[in-house]
Design a protein around this motif. Structure first.
Motif, PDB file in Angstrom:
ATOM      1  N   PRO A 232       0.809  -1.227   0.000  1.00  0.00           N
ATOM      2  CA  PRO A 232       0.000   0.000   0.000  1.00  0.00           C
ATOM      3  C   PRO A 232       0.838   1.271   0.000  1.00  0.00           C
ATOM      4  O   PRO A 232       0.481   2.248  -0.674  1.00  0.00           O
ATOM      5  N   GLY A 233       1.934   1.291   0.724  1.00  0.00           N
ATOM      6  CA  GLY A 233       2.759   2.494   0.796  1.00  0.00           C
ATOM      7  C   GLY A 233       3.430   2.808  -0.529  1.00  0.00           C
ATOM      8  O   GLY A 233       3.434   3.965  -0.985  1.00  0.00           O
ATOM      9  N   ARG A 234       4.000   1.800  -1.164  1.00  0.00           N
ATOM     10  CA  ARG A 234       4.699   2.053  -2.437  1.00  0.00           C
ATOM     11  C   ARG A 234       3.707   2.420  -3.553  1.00  0.00           C
ATOM     12  O   ARG A 234       3.999   3.289  -4.379  1.00  0.00           O
ATOM     13  N   LEU A 235       2.565   1.763  -3.581  1.00  0.00           N
ATOM     14  CA  LEU A 235       1.582   2.109  -4.612  1.00  0.00           C
ATOM     15  C   LEU A 235       1.064   3.532  -4.411  1.00  0.00           C
ATOM     16  O   LEU A 235       0.948   4.300  -5.369  1.00  0.00           O
ATOM     17  N   TYR A 236       0.795   3.884  -3.157  1.00  0.00           N
ATOM     18  CA  TYR A 236       0.288   5.238  -2.900  1.00  0.00           C
ATOM     19  C   TYR A 236       1.305   6.287  -3.339  1.00  0.00           C
ATOM     20  O   TYR A 236       0.937   7.317  -3.914  1.00  0.00           O
ATOM     21  N   ALA A 237       2.586   6.036  -3.080  1.00  0.00           N
ATOM     22  CA  ALA A 237       3.624   6.992  -3.467  1.00  0.00           C
ATOM     23  C   ALA A 237       3.735   7.130  -4.983  1.00  0.00           C
ATOM     24  O   ALA A 237       4.182   8.166  -5.485  1.00  0.00           O
ATOM     25  N   ALA A 238       3.293   6.112  -5.727  1.00  0.00           N
ATOM     26  CA  ALA A 238       3.402   6.131  -7.185  1.00  0.00           C
ATOM     27  C   ALA A 238       2.116   6.589  -7.875  1.00  0.00           C
ATOM     28  O   ALA A 238       2.074   6.651  -9.106  1.00  0.00           O
TER      29      ALA A 238
ATOM     30  N   GLY B  80       8.365   1.847 -18.994  1.00  0.00           N
ATOM     31  CA  GLY B  80       8.471   2.616 -17.757  1.00  0.00           C
ATOM     32  C   GLY B  80       7.274   2.391 -16.853  1.00  0.00           C
ATOM     33  O   GLY B  80       7.414   2.261 -15.625  1.00  0.00           O
ATOM     34  N   LEU B  81       6.094   2.330 -17.443  1.00  0.00           N
ATOM     35  CA  LEU B  81       4.868   2.114 -16.670  1.00  0.00           C
ATOM     36  C   LEU B  81       4.866   0.734 -16.027  1.00  0.00           C
ATOM     37  O   LEU B  81       4.552   0.582 -14.836  1.00  0.00           O
ATOM     38  N   SER B  82       5.262  -0.280 -16.796  1.00  0.00           N
ATOM     39  CA  SER B  82       5.316  -1.638 -16.243  1.00  0.00           C
ATOM     40  C   SER B  82       6.316  -1.728 -15.097  1.00  0.00           C
ATOM     41  O   SER B  82       6.065  -2.405 -14.088  1.00  0.00           O
ATOM     42  N   ALA B  83       7.430  -1.035 -15.241  1.00  0.00           N
ATOM     43  CA  ALA B  83       8.449  -1.075 -14.192  1.00  0.00           C
ATOM     44  C   ALA B  83       7.927  -0.464 -12.898  1.00  0.00           C
ATOM     45  O   ALA B  83       8.181  -0.985 -11.797  1.00  0.00           O
ATOM     46  N   VAL B  84       7.221   0.653 -12.996  1.00  0.00           N
ATOM     47  CA  VAL B  84       6.659   1.289 -11.798  1.00  0.00           C
ATOM     48  C   VAL B  84       5.652   0.363 -11.128  1.00  0.00           C
ATOM     49  O   VAL B  84       5.664   0.174  -9.901  1.00  0.00           O
ATOM     50  N   LEU B  85       4.764  -0.229 -11.922  1.00  0.00           N
ATOM     51  CA  LEU B  85       3.754  -1.121 -11.359  1.00  0.00           C
ATOM     52  C   LEU B  85       4.403  -2.342 -10.699  1.00  0.00           C
ATOM     53  O   LEU B  85       4.024  -2.735  -9.585  1.00  0.00           O
ATOM     54  N   ASP B  86       5.389  -2.926 -11.375  1.00  0.00           N
ATOM     55  CA  ASP B  86       6.077  -4.089 -10.804  1.00  0.00           C
ATOM     56  C   ASP B  86       6.729  -3.746  -9.470  1.00  0.00           C
ATOM     57  O   ASP B  86       6.738  -4.560  -8.534  1.00  0.00           O
TER      58      ASP B  86
END
Length: 392
Positions: free
Chosen positions: A260-266, A354-360
């Protein structure tokens, strides 16, 4: 009188592009003998009423005002629409009634109203009229409806972009009107515009208004329950992987929950990565909650869509729509059930890698995943400000 009512087919035409919408309605009136159109103009709602007009191919037939209901223009529309349709059914003179919705009125709500009445009204079609040259500018518009004079009520918190996205994704017919917006300020549609429209509406039939086929398409039949399932977060018909004419759709899937923390930051980067993104996902600290992702115009809405089916007792499955049960049976995970990450991003110039990398990077790591569910629920509840707080 009600026992003598004739069956009245009803079609809905929506869309914020007023010129395109009117062109579509005029074409239906011209090509379907005995058709009539109803339109409620919500711009007059500031004066306490919604203005109604009824017309056929020759011109206006009647008009009137409907008072606001609870200070809500859309509520007034709903209250006035059904009696008018039943009045037309009583007349027994019309082959088709076309409900032309105002700019920001979404077709799903009105389809449910008409379908819920039953005989003598028969919902036979839902279309959104679109000028392809305006798809990108409208989807990219993050202005609140209330700021641009298109709100249906003082409490209306929708934006231009997310409203237009829902108008596009619900109907089975897209009435395409090209050329009407060509001029100094807006260029004519090109292949990029058409590719964006096609990728956003994979299940809809594209019907050029000038083809003469729009009236027949809107008499073919419409299932409101199937329409609702088509856009429900749990089993939505989402865009497919595609890369054409400079427009890409990335379909991103994952089995592990998000941290949750990493997704929220992104969130800001992910929301701005595409003109339209949507889907369903799960967070490690809320493992039983199906969350919906709905973004357009740089604005993101994250909401709970209820429990995942895997979190329900077997006895509750019979209460779940068949469309959803069928959808999850096709992609059931032996450990997580229907819990999954399923997000789609559609945009010109999409940075897929880039988008896939952020999501991963937002998924649980091997170590975090191995810690187990009890530890997941102790992670930071970063989404509390967007969702209801987690119950201890």
């Amino acid at each position: 009188m009600s026992g003598n009512r004739s069956r009245l087919p009803v079609a809905i035409v929506a869309g914020p592009h007023a010129d395109a919408r009117r062109a579509a309605v005029e074409e239906i009136l011209r090509t379907v003998p005995g058709s009539v159109a109803l339109h409620h103009d919500l711009t007059s709602a500031v004066d306490g009423a919604v203005h109604r007009t009824v017309r056929d191919a020759r011109g206006p037939l009647s008009g009137g005002d409907a008072p606001l209901v609870n200070d809500c223009a859309c509520c007034a529309l709903r209250e006035d629409l059904v009696p008018e349709l039943l009045r037309l059914a009583d007349q027994g003179e019309h082959r088709l009634a076309v409900v032309e919705l105002w700019d920001s009125v979404e077709p799903q709500a009105m389809a449910a109203v008409v379908a819920g009445v039953g005989a003598p009204l028969v919902l036979t079609g839902v279309a959104t009229a679109v000028d392809p040259a305006l798809v990108l500018p409208y989807l990219s518009n993050g202005d609140d409806l209330i700021e641009v004079g298109l709100a249906a009520a003082p409490t209306d918190q929708r934006t231009v972009g997310d409203t237009f996205a829902r108008q596009l994704e619900y109907p089975t017919v897209i009435a395409v009107v090209e050329g009407g917006s060509c001029g100094d300020d807006v260029e004519c549609a090109d292949e990029t515009d058409r590719a964006l429209l096609d990728q956003l509406t994979p299940g809809a039939r594209k019907v050029p208004v000038t083809s003469g086929e729009l009236g027949a398409a809107l008499l073919a039949g419409f299932d409101a329950d199937a329409g609702a399932a088509r856009v429900h977060p749990a089993c939505a018909l989402l865009p497919q992987e595609c890369d054409e004419h400079g427009v890409s759709t990335l379909v991103w899937r994952g089995e592990r929950p998000f941290h949750p923390g990493r997704l929220y930051a992104a969130l800001e980067d992910l929301t701005c990565a595409a003109v339209r993104s949507r889907g369903r996902f799960w967070l490690a600290d809320r493992p039983d909650v199906l969350l919906s992702w709905d973004a357009a115009g740089g604005a993101l809405c994250v909401e709970s869509a209820g429990p995942w089916l895997a979190a329900l007792p077997d006895a509750a499955w019979e209460m779940v729509p068949a469309e959803r049960r069928l959808a999850v049976s096709m992609d059931w995970h032996p450990e997580h059930g229907d819990r999954c990450q399923y997000l789609t991003f559609t945009s010109p110039g999409l940075d897929r890698d880039g988008l896939s990398a952020v999501l991963d990077s937002c998924l649980l790591t091997d170590e975090e995943y191995a810690a187990g569910r009890d530890r997941w629920t102790q992670l930071s509840h970063a989404f509390d400000e967007l969702l209801d707080p987690v119950t201890p």
